[in-house]
Design a protein around this motif. Sequence first.
Motif, short mmCIF file in Angstrom:
data_model
loop_
_atom_site.label_atom_id
_atom_site.label_comp_id
_atom_site.label_asym_id
_atom_site.label_seq_id
_atom_site.Cartn_x
_atom_site.Cartn_y
_atom_site.Cartn_z
N ILE A 1 -14.04 7.62 18.03
CA ILE A 1 -15.19 8.12 17.29
C ILE A 1 -15.59 7.07 16.27
O ILE A 1 -14.79 6.72 15.39
N SER B 1 -20.42 6.89 11.15
CA SER B 1 -21.71 6.41 10.68
C SER B 1 -21.62 5.94 9.24
O SER B 1 -20.69 6.33 8.51
N SER C 1 -20.59 15.57 7.26
CA SER C 1 -21.74 14.70 7.49
C SER C 1 -22.52 15.28 8.66
O SER C 1 -21.95 15.96 9.52
N PRO C 2 -23.83 15.01 8.74
CA PRO C 2 -24.62 15.61 9.83
C PRO C 2 -24.07 15.32 11.22
O PRO C 2 -24.09 16.19 12.09
N GLU C 3 -23.54 14.11 11.44
CA GLU C 3 -23.07 13.76 12.78
C GLU C 3 -21.65 14.25 13.05
O GLU C 3 -21.17 14.15 14.18
N SER C 4 -20.96 14.78 12.02
CA SER C 4 -19.57 15.18 12.20
C SER C 4 -19.34 16.68 12.03
O SER C 4 -18.20 17.12 11.91
N GLU C 5 -20.41 17.48 12.02
CA GLU C 5 -20.27 18.90 11.71
C GLU C 5 -19.31 19.61 12.66
O GLU C 5 -18.42 20.34 12.22
N ARG D 1 -16.93 18.36 14.66
CA ARG D 1 -15.55 17.86 14.52
C ARG D 1 -14.91 18.38 13.24
O ARG D 1 -13.75 18.80 13.24
#
Length: 212
Positions: A61, A64, A138-142, A144
């Motif tokens: 992963i 960002s 974070s928006p890209e890790s919600e 996870r």
Amino acid sequence: MTSTLSEETSTTREVGELLANWPYPPPGGWTADDLDRLPQEGPHGEPDFFKHVELVDGALIFMSPQKRFHEHVLYGLRTCLNAQAPKQLKAVTQMDVVLGPRQRPCPDVLIIDSEVARDRSRTAYLPQEVHLVVEVISPESELRDREVKPRRYAAAGIQHFWLVENNADEPVVYVYELDPVNQSYVVTGIHHGRLKLADPFPIDIDLSELPD
């Protein structure tokens, strides 16, 4: 990256072999030990390509760039926790935890034993050395951060977990504790403005005035 976990044993694989078929994973998938052997540069010489990467369920992963809110909360929590922690505990940021052969997440904040924190060569810690993990959404890790990682941390036996959400640029901390019977986390509080807890040690933090 340098290897630090003498407890981990696996067959050493050459970096060139691992990256031969990039972006496809190597035969058998990626392992926690592989992260200590990845170069900083990418397969085609891209600078700092593997600088910020974690391993979840055998998948690499790539993290960002941080937003200012994320950095502010990380720095503030680490500073406050270290000011209040007993001498046998230490707060650190963005260090890996090896949960298994194919699990090496990188929590935002960790509370670990001070004794192991003094070893400056470490690149990762083991679950028994970790008392608290904190993830800042974070928006890209919600997905996870809210679903995948908590299950992995609980299964590894880490006692305390915090999830920090962004509410109009103010942190809200969801506090969880491990249920030893079900090996899953149960929420023990949702904290706006002030975070006051007895475990894993007495904590009293003004979330609206985190150090900057």
